[in-house]
Design an enzyme around this catalytic site. Sequence first.
Site, mmCIF file in Angstrom:
data_model
loop_
_atom_site.group_PDB
_atom_site.id
_atom_site.type_symbol
_atom_site.label_atom_id
_atom_site.label_comp_id
_atom_site.label_asym_id
_atom_site.label_seq_id
_atom_site.Cartn_x
_atom_site.Cartn_y
_atom_site.Cartn_z
ATOM 1 N N GLU A 1 41.977 47.413 31.724
ATOM 2 C CA GLU A 1 42.252 46.667 32.951
ATOM 3 C C GLU A 1 43.676 46.118 32.992
ATOM 4 O O GLU A 1 44.367 46.230 34.008
ATOM 5 C CB GLU A 1 41.258 45.508 33.083
ATOM 6 C CG GLU A 1 39.816 45.921 33.354
ATOM 7 C CD GLU A 1 39.602 46.348 34.792
ATOM 8 O OE1 GLU A 1 40.571 46.357 35.572
ATOM 9 O OE2 GLU A 1 38.463 46.689 35.139
ATOM 10 N N SER A 2 44.122 45.512 31.904
ATOM 11 C CA SER A 2 45.370 44.733 31.966
ATOM 12 C C SER A 2 46.327 44.934 30.802
ATOM 13 O O SER A 2 47.375 44.291 30.761
ATOM 14 C CB SER A 2 45.010 43.243 32.018
ATOM 15 O OG SER A 2 44.387 42.851 30.792
#
Length: 514
Positions: free
Chosen positions: A314-315
Amino acid sequence: MKKLKINYLFIGILTLLLAAALWPSIPWFGKTENHIAAIQARGVLRVSTIDSPLTYSVINGKKYGLDYELAQQFANYLGVKLKVTVRQNISQLFDDLDNGNADLLAAGLVYDSARVKNYQPGPMYYSVSQQLVYRVGQYRPRSLATVNENQLTIAPGHVVVNDLQRLKETKFPDLSWKVDDKKGSTTLLEEVISGKLDYTIADSVAIGLFQRVHPELAVALDVTDEQPVTWFSRLDDNNTLSAALLDFFNSINEDGSLARIEEKYLGHGDDFDYVDTRSFLRAVDNVLPELEPLFKKYAKEIDWRLLAAISYQESHWDPLATSPTGVRGLMMLTKNTAQSLGLTDRTDAEQSISGGARYLEDMMAKVPETVPEDERIWFALAAYNMGYAHMLDARSLTVKTKGNPDSWTDVKQRLPLLSQKPYYSKLTYGYARGHEAYAYVENIRKYQISLVGYLQEKEKQEAEAMKLAQDYPAVSPEELNKAPFPLLSFLSQSSGYLTHSPSLLFTPQKKEEK
């Protein structure tokens, strides 16, 4: 390397051929003087194998592996217990058959014309190619023409020796190699990684797994085409064991359990990215230690390493990450999702991880109960990425195209179709970026494989360093820990979700190394 293929069609064809040959032995349960009767009288199926991520491994007292699971199912099919013997190399495996110490060899062995003269093969269930490997940064051979025995070492009993001999006789007269009778393929791969050995040859699946933890291992060239993998037993005049294996593989092929096991172990994607894997492992060393306590705290129904892999996808473990669409934080939550979870600051690491974990739990709770337990997580992750409604559409499309909506193998193949108008126009919830959901789940599985293997190796290295420090007090554990650690067999299962599995579908890196 060609994509690894699961040979269901081959199994069907082989079934017809073997059924004709083995017909006098069927039904095999009625025999009194035969191999099956001996196994049942003993009450134990004896299987010899090799310790590797794909075939058989013991982690924290639990047993894993594609061949192990299939062997356990076959033992259950016969109504007997399973006894597994681990050998160091392939030669020792066939010694077990020759000496009557094993009923079956289940160790990722490839079908070979020389082997079948002396041993009985079973059904073939996936395929691999044999590849020459080297270490990134070292000289990459473009051909076998100049490879010699001072550079190339092979494990004893490796079937690729027959292929090398044919190539030497027909194409590369100067080709030579050495066989090390004391080392298995895993040890030789470790020596290539450490720089002790220039080249060795291993199968594409084993190499793919090594690269997840050691991206510096690179493929120079394919030595063989795809070769089917099978089990081996002794040649048996009454063919009862062969008939039993045929019946067993037919049954698990028809009920879908073979496909589920292969998806678990072999279905993790087909692209290896050297730069991405190296970057991920650096982040494991430099960033993960600060976040690890939070992942462990909030990963309740899943392995914390899976939650960490989701967050990296995700990040990249950046708490301030923000996308063009407005999702933010370690778990990249939307504003509406964060509010529904009671979060006040999406950039706060603890809030983001706790919220993402709860949201994933909600998705898992919605997955239909008909989905097998060990595949529910992949359906939930697809829903986490593109929305639960679109996951329902993917299942519906799978039914319409004559697939199994409860099989992740079948459903994931339909995900990219959700962005194609001829398909999404006929679905309830319309267009979705299904190709992104497909890549999302596959990437998470790859990151988890790398994370599990890397952390397990570090733990073992630290334990060995402590032991050596006790034996040799003049050397500190910190100094010992600076040395590269060898690859060990690694698998992990948490809350019923297997993370390894050797079959991954891998191809060698595309970027050529000088």
